[in-house]
Scaffold this active site. Structure first.
Site, short mmCIF file in Angstrom:
data_model
loop_
_atom_site.label_atom_id
_atom_site.label_comp_id
_atom_site.label_asym_id
_atom_site.label_seq_id
_atom_site.Cartn_x
_atom_site.Cartn_y
_atom_site.Cartn_z
N CYS A 104 29.94 29.75 39.00
CA CYS A 104 28.76 30.22 39.72
C CYS A 104 27.50 29.40 39.44
CB CYS A 104 28.50 31.69 39.38
SG CYS A 104 29.89 32.79 39.71
N HIS A 135 21.42 34.30 39.00
CA HIS A 135 22.34 33.70 38.02
C HIS A 135 21.93 32.27 37.64
CE1 HIS A 135 26.75 33.54 36.46
NE2 HIS A 135 25.85 33.71 35.50
#
Length: 803
Positions: free
Chosen positions: A100, A156
């Protein structure tokens, strides 16, 4: 008469006055009209310029695999996504990162992760790390171009200080989560057992009170409010919808599970239902774009951030590998572009593209200035997307991770000598296998005669383990120099001397008058693919990259065996066939000009005469040690140049996982996303180099590293080149101050802005800050101080010499 004349004069004067008044008023009205016209034209030009700037809607999903969309897999029901992709451009040669954080960092900065310090793993909630603060971002460049920027969904990219938050990195507003994995209903995020906190934020504050609402539906409603409140004609819009789906935990609403009731695998059923929630969210967003007047001047981009995790219901079939690996299943992403502004629509693009290309492409499309961003690794590919032109990208550095390498082998192994002063450790076994403990042998005096030596040997043979007998030194009375040599007349036993009558035949030298015959080059009509043992001659040798992009024909297994995407051949012996040669256009002489990526292989007769195969004398390393001298092959790295892809180190879990074999999750998400040890891969201990021709072999079944060492060496040289530009890895240990219990039960920034950030200096590397950076004042040199230090050193030397 007088009265009449006066009246006539007065009437004439009045008429002249009226005319003058009319003329002045007309001129005033005309001037007022001109000024209004200028203002209106200026506003029209501004509005036209704003109309030229399209609205950009970027939809980013999480952990959606190659086989998790309807136009790749009919069992997945995504009618909206299928329609948008069919009416736009499907990107079938598009690459992302395997996890990610690196993918999101490359999207936002347009730079490889080796240039941001994020090349090792994801940013966990307790790590004091984030996107380097000195680097410019995509929303910042779009803000400078006059855009309103908004982000909804998963960030994130770090949040340990407020300077790392999305609102400080170019977004006007933010609504979503800051960590990597959040519960879809309670918005709780965990970083291990007992370390959980609430993670839903509106701008820079915690958005309490949203529990019980499904996150995908909540984010879609937020997007609708942004589109409804914004004026599309006044200002262009950049909207990043970073959906949490389809990441774990698997929590779809029950109504979406019913269409997949026939799937026997529970994890796959829930995963497919979550993909359907994404499809409905995209449907609602596109409906809002049409309703509020954005659609006609908009560009919609759909992309995943990495490959799927088969252990949690995803599927990359028939690609090899999974999320977190550098096989095609981990890095080849699902993506398409849909826009009325595309000149060529309803097609499939096989141009080589990467997630870093969105930064320069969207900035140029928005009318921004790309030259202000230093060190970009992306390319402007709008002409490739819109008009179908050839992609300017010819290579991709997937990653170089110096921290992900196998541990050092144990020192004490079989066949290795133990260092002096250390004893060998025997392997631990059970007592039953060993039997009763042997008695310790008694100490025996060293024998002086042969009879005593034989007696001691017989006594020690019955006791085990017995110590190794020490070699008896040669007595002084018989030194080596006085040993008599064998007589020359007596031959050695069992050896017959050669008869003098039959001498060995002499080798006749080659006469100088007859030179070796020269190899004649074959004509174009008789040019046929040859094996490695066959050699071509050429007057002018080719460079390394021309040889790479015009490879020699080799004997290998070809992937042109009619392998369908849904049912690849398993366990069947593949017939050997020669790889097709591809032609290179004479117009493009770049060193990275690749074999044609989209079209079928061209006939061999189209090869230009000046580019003939050449024997590579300097590019034929035969052993692993030759490659090791160029690049440490134990380091995890992956690179793609043209059709060729090279993997070194441990690429990760390299199996082909059909949908779907495992029904339970083997561990929590934080264990799956962290870098796994190399011991999990059985092949990593024996093999460190893989080479594939992705165009001919998209499923990575036939490793050509042993057959094409010339290509391996060229790609290793490219890794060395990129490694010289890399910045140090920034992967700090967890900070206990980040515990949500210390901050009211929520994940929030925990480092004060006034606290010095020493780690930020590590991120800079080859990239510098802007031109307005404050220069450090140089200290004035003190000549007297230098003299003092000189005499002090001199005095100490003199004193030490006396002592």
């Amino acid at each position: 008469m007088c009265t009449s004349t006066t009246l006539s004069v007065l009437s004439g004067l009045l008429s002249l006055g009226c005319v003058w008044v009319d003329w002045t008023t007309a001129s005033l009205v005309e001037h007022h009209y001109d000024s209004n016209h200028l203002e209106s034209t200026q506003s029209d030009e501004a509005s036209l310029e704003r109309k030229r700037q399209p609205h950009i809607i970027f939809i980013l999903t999480d952990d959606q695999g190659y086989n998790d969309i309807g136009y790749h897999n009919p069992s997945i029901k995504t009618p909206t996504l299928d329609k948008l992709a069919a009416e736009g451009v499907k990107l079938e040669n598009y690459y992302v990162q395997p996890i990610c954080t690196p993918s999101r960092s490359q999207l936002i900065t347009g730079r490889y992760q080796i240039h941001t310090g994020l090349q090792h793993s994801i940013i966990r909630p307790r790590q004091p790390s984030c996107l380097p603060l000195h680097m410019d971002t995509l929303p910042q460049r779009l803000q400078q171009a006059g855009y309103a920027t908004h982000m909804v969904g998963k960030w994130h990219l770090g949040f340990y200080r407020k300077a790392c938050l999305p609102t400080r990195r170019g977004f006007d507003s933010f609504f979503g989560s800051l960590t990597g994995s959040v519960d879809y209903y309670s918005y709780g995020s965990c970083d291990g057992p007992g370390l959980c906190g609430y993670d839903l934020h509106a701008d820079e504050a915690v958005a309490w009170g949203q529990e019980g609402r499904y996150s995908t539906l909540l984010y879609t409603q937020r997007v609708r409010k942004i589109l409804e409140s914004h004026d599309p004609t006044a200002k262009p819009l950049f909207l990043l919808l970073s959906l949490q789906a389809v990441h774990t935990p698997l929590q779809p609403p029950k109504s979406y599970i019913y269409p997949y009731r026939d799937m026997t695998n529970i994890a796959r059923r829930k995963f497919a239902a979550m993909v359907s929630t994404v499809d409905e969210a995209v449907h609602n967003v596109t409906y809002a774009l049409r309703k509020f007047g954005y659609y006609r001047n908009s560009v919609i981009i759909y992309s995943t951030d990495n490959g799927a995790q088969p252990f949690t219901g995803g599927s990359n079939w028939p690609l090899r590998g999974r999320k977190g690996t550098y096989w095609e299943g981990g890095v080849r992403g699902v993506a398409f572009v849909h826009s009325p502004l595309l000149r060529r629509r309803r097609r499939v693009s096989k141009a080589l593209l990467h997630i870093t290309d969105w930064f320069p492409t969207l900035v140029r499309l928005a009318g921004g200035n790309i030259s202000q961003s230093e060190g970009l690794d992306g390319y402007d590919v709008w002409d490739t997307l819109s008009e179908g032109k050839e992609s300017p990208r010819q290579e991709i550095l997937h990653n170089i991770d110096p921290l992900n390498r196998p541990p050092a082998p144990a020192t004490a192994q079989r066949g290795t000598k133990t260092p002096p002063g250390k004893k060998k450790v025997a392997p631990v076994t059970s007592k039953k296998a060993l039997g009763p403990a042997p008695k310790k042998p008694k100490k025996v005096k060293k024998p002086q005669h042969k009879k005593e030596l034989k007696a001691t040997k017989k006594s020690q043979s019955h006791s085990q383990p017995r110590p190794k007998p020490k070699l008896k030194p040669i007595p002084k009375s018989k030194p080596l120099s006085k040993i008599k040599p064998l007589p020359k007349s007596k031959p050695l036993p069992n050896m017959k001397p050669l008869p003098k009558s039959k001498p060995l035949p002499k080798i006749k030298p080659v006469s100088k008058s007859k030179p070796l015959p020269k190899l004649r080059p074959l004509s174009k009509s008789k040019l046929k693919p040859k094996t490695k043992s066959q050699v071509y001659s050429e007057s002018q040798p080719l460079s390394k990259y021309e040889t790479l992009l015009n490879p020699q024909p080799i004997q290998a297994q070809s992937s042109s065996q009619n392998l369908s995407l849904s049912e690849p051949a398993w366990g069947k012996p593949q017939p050997q066939n020669t790889l097709h040669l591809k032609s290179q256009s004479s117009q493009t002489q770049s060193q990275y000009q690749n074999l044609s990526l989209s079209g079928p292989p061209q006939p061999k007769s189209h090869r230009p005469s000046q580019l003939k195969p050449q024997l590579l004398l300097d590019l034929q390393p035969k052993t692993q040690a030759d490659f090791q001298s160029v690049w440490d092959t134990s380091v995890q790295a992956a690179i793609r140049v043209g059709d060729w892809k090279l993997l070194t180190g441990d690429p990760g879990h390299g199996d082909w996982v059909p949908p779907q074999v495992l029904t339970t999750l083997p561990g929590r998400w934080w264990n799956l996303e962290r870098a796994s040890s190399s011991s999990s891969s059985k092949t990593a201990a024996n093999k460190n180099i893989w080479l594939f021709n992705i165009t001919e072999d998209p499923y990575e079944r036939w490793d050509l590293a042993d057959q094409r060492p010339d290509v391996v060496q060229i790609l290793l040289d490219r890794l060395v080149y990129y490694n010289q530009t890399a910045v140090p890895v920034h992967f700090p240990p967890d900070d206990p101050r980040a515990n949500p219990d210390r901050h009211g039960g929520a994940w929030v920034p925990w480092v004060d802005e006034g606290e010095e950030d020493k780690q930020e200096e590590m991120h800079k590397g080859v990239y510098k800050k802007g031109k307005n950076r404050k220069k450090k004042k140089r200290k004035k040199k003190c000549k007297l101080c230098k003299l003092r230090s000189f005499f002090m050193k001199l005095n100490t030397r003199m004193m030490s010499n006396r002592i």
